[in-house]
Design a protein around this motif. Structure first.
Motif, PDB file in Angstrom:
ATOM      1  N   GLU A 295      32.505  38.545   8.126  1.00 53.79           N
ATOM      2  CA  GLU A 295      32.649  38.981   9.507  1.00 53.79           C
ATOM      3  C   GLU A 295      31.289  39.427  10.044  1.00 53.79           C
TER       4      GLU A 295
ATOM      5  N   MET B 125      36.703  51.944  21.222  1.00 51.69           N
ATOM      6  CA  MET B 125      37.355  50.638  21.162  1.00 51.69           C
ATOM      7  C   MET B 125      37.056  49.861  22.447  1.00 51.69           C
ATOM      8  N   ASP B 126      37.087  48.537  22.329  1.00 49.80           N
ATOM      9  CA  ASP B 126      36.823  47.658  23.478  1.00 49.80           C
ATOM     10  C   ASP B 126      35.467  47.951  24.104  1.00 49.80           C
TER      11      ASP B 126
ATOM     12  N   CYS C  95      34.613  56.794  17.560  1.00 47.75           N
ATOM     13  CA  CYS C  95      35.021  55.398  17.678  1.00 47.75           C
ATOM     14  C   CYS C  95      35.256  55.068  19.146  1.00 47.75           C
TER      15      CYS C  95
ATOM     16  N   TYR D  14      28.588  48.212  14.884  1.00 47.21           N
ATOM     17  CA  TYR D  14      29.455  47.526  15.841  1.00 47.21           C
ATOM     18  C   TYR D  14      30.140  46.359  15.156  1.00 47.21           C
ATOM     19  N   LEU D  15      31.465  46.287  15.338  1.00 48.10           N
ATOM     20  CA  LEU D  15      32.265  45.221  14.744  1.00 48.10           C
ATOM     21  C   LEU D  15      32.756  44.312  15.868  1.00 48.10           C
TER      22      LEU D  15
ATOM     23  N   SER E  10      34.460  41.576  15.970  1.00 48.19           N
ATOM     24  CA  SER E  10      35.830  41.070  15.871  1.00 48.19           C
ATOM     25  C   SER E  10      36.854  42.056  16.419  1.00 48.19           C
ATOM     26  N   GLU E  11      36.509  43.344  16.395  1.00 53.31           N
ATOM     27  CA  GLU E  11      37.409  44.379  16.885  1.00 53.31           C
ATOM     28  C   GLU E  11      36.915  45.021  18.175  1.00 53.31           C
ATOM     29  N   GLY E  12      35.693  44.675  18.595  1.00 53.58           N
ATOM     30  CA  GLY E  12      35.122  45.318  19.770  1.00 53.58           C
ATOM     31  C   GLY E  12      34.960  46.805  19.556  1.00 53.58           C
ATOM     32  N   LYS E  13      34.645  47.204  18.345  1.00 51.78           N
ATOM     33  CA  LYS E  13      34.619  48.620  17.969  1.00 51.78           C
ATOM     34  C   LYS E  13      33.200  49.091  17.696  1.00 51.78           C
TER      35      LYS E  13
ATOM     36  N   GLU F  89      37.899  58.034  11.767  1.00 47.41           N
ATOM     37  CA  GLU F  89      37.571  57.726  13.153  1.00 47.41           C
ATOM     38  C   GLU F  89      38.223  58.731  14.095  1.00 47.41           C
TER      39      GLU F  89
END
Length: 293
Positions: A112, A67-68, A65, A157-158, A160-163, A49
């Protein structure tokens, strides 16, 4: 294998984006779950990443990557449990031409929720009369439009991680808005773009001094797109006629206007941010609900 696999199309009409469920036969749903599992495994295997930088080209297993990352309003409340309640996607050819992406809602081996994206273009549409199917030693064609799916993912897109993970900005930006993460071009970077061999700028300093946040992002996008390297001034002008943008050429160069309104239209054209409605043929700005002038 991926669990609770559900597939939907991302449709953009007059810049209103929505989701439609793709109803699948049980055997096909199971088969696609296995195929997309392979694509998911390939996408995340030994992934490296890196922070998103639109001017950087990922190599090998490198992957951008964010995040959020906040999903758009038309997607944020959907998951593999809610997708079956969406309106079904029909084979209407107008809708086919409005598909911007494919998204799978599913759960991985850790149960997940994950969202898997593929890009989609008109080349993925199977039109009657252009596709031959062998049936009892005789070829026939499909009676309704169909679609082909890709063989690799464009983004993951994940929740649970907002990634959000992806490799190509321009591909993913067609169905997920990423321009807010684009760094603005500095004064000097704008001067470099304006000094490109394809451009002849009437008043470079006036353009630089008058550049706002919107302009600076478009100059950065234009710099990274390579459009000016790939197409001649004549080719760009020929493509501009159907979008009501006046492209003037002087000595094989595009004359970049210093007047604010005209400069904006040229930047929109060069960054492919103008589209024509499939039915009304009105011109619209992408990433906006406003009709283009």
């Amino acid at each position: 294998m991926l669990e609770n696999f559900q597939l939907a199309v991302i449709i953009k009409q007059r810049n209103e984006t929505s989701l439609r469920r793709i109803p699948l036969h049980q055997d096909l749903q199971k088969s696609l779950a296995g195929n997309w599992q392979d694509q998911y495994d390939s996408f995340v295997e030994e992934i490296q990443e890196v922070e998103f930088d639109a001017g950087y080209q990922t190599e090998g297993q490198e992957c951008f990557c964010l995040m959020d990352y906040s999903l758009p309003h038309w997607l944020v409340n959907e998951n593999c449990q809610t997708v079956p309640s969406l309106n079904d996607f029909s084979s209407d050819e107008t809708l086919m031409d409005s598909i911007k992406g494919i998204v799978a809602f599913t759960r991985n081996e850790r149960s997940e929720e994950v969202l898997l994206f593929q890009n989609f273009s008109r080349s993925h549409v199977i039109r009657p009369g252009r596709f031959l199917i062998l049936d009892n030693k005789t070829y026939k064609t499909n009676q309704d439009p169909g679609m082909t799916l890709g063989v690799k993912l464009s983004a993951v897109y994940l929740p649970s991680e907002g990634k959000l993970l992806f490799r190509n900005y321009r591909t993913v930006n067609t169905f997920l808005r990423l321009e807010d993460f684009y760094k603005e071009a500095s004064d000097q970077e704008i001067r470099v773009v304006l000094g490109h061999e394809r451009l002849a700028t009437q008043d470079p300093e006036a353009v630089v001094n008058g550049a706002n946040q919107w302009d600076r992002k478009r100059f950065a996008m234009l710099r990274d797109s390579g459009v000016l390297d790939k197409y001649s001034a004549v080719e760009i002008r020929e493509r501009s006629t159907q979008y009501n943008v006046d492209i003037h050429i002087s000595e094989d160069k595009i004359v970049f206007p210093s007047e604010k309104h005209e400069a904006k239209k040229v930047l929109q054209l060069l960054n492919e941010e103008i589209f024509r409605g499939a039915i009304t043929e009105n011109l619209y700005e992408t990433n906006s609900k406003r009709q283009a002038d």
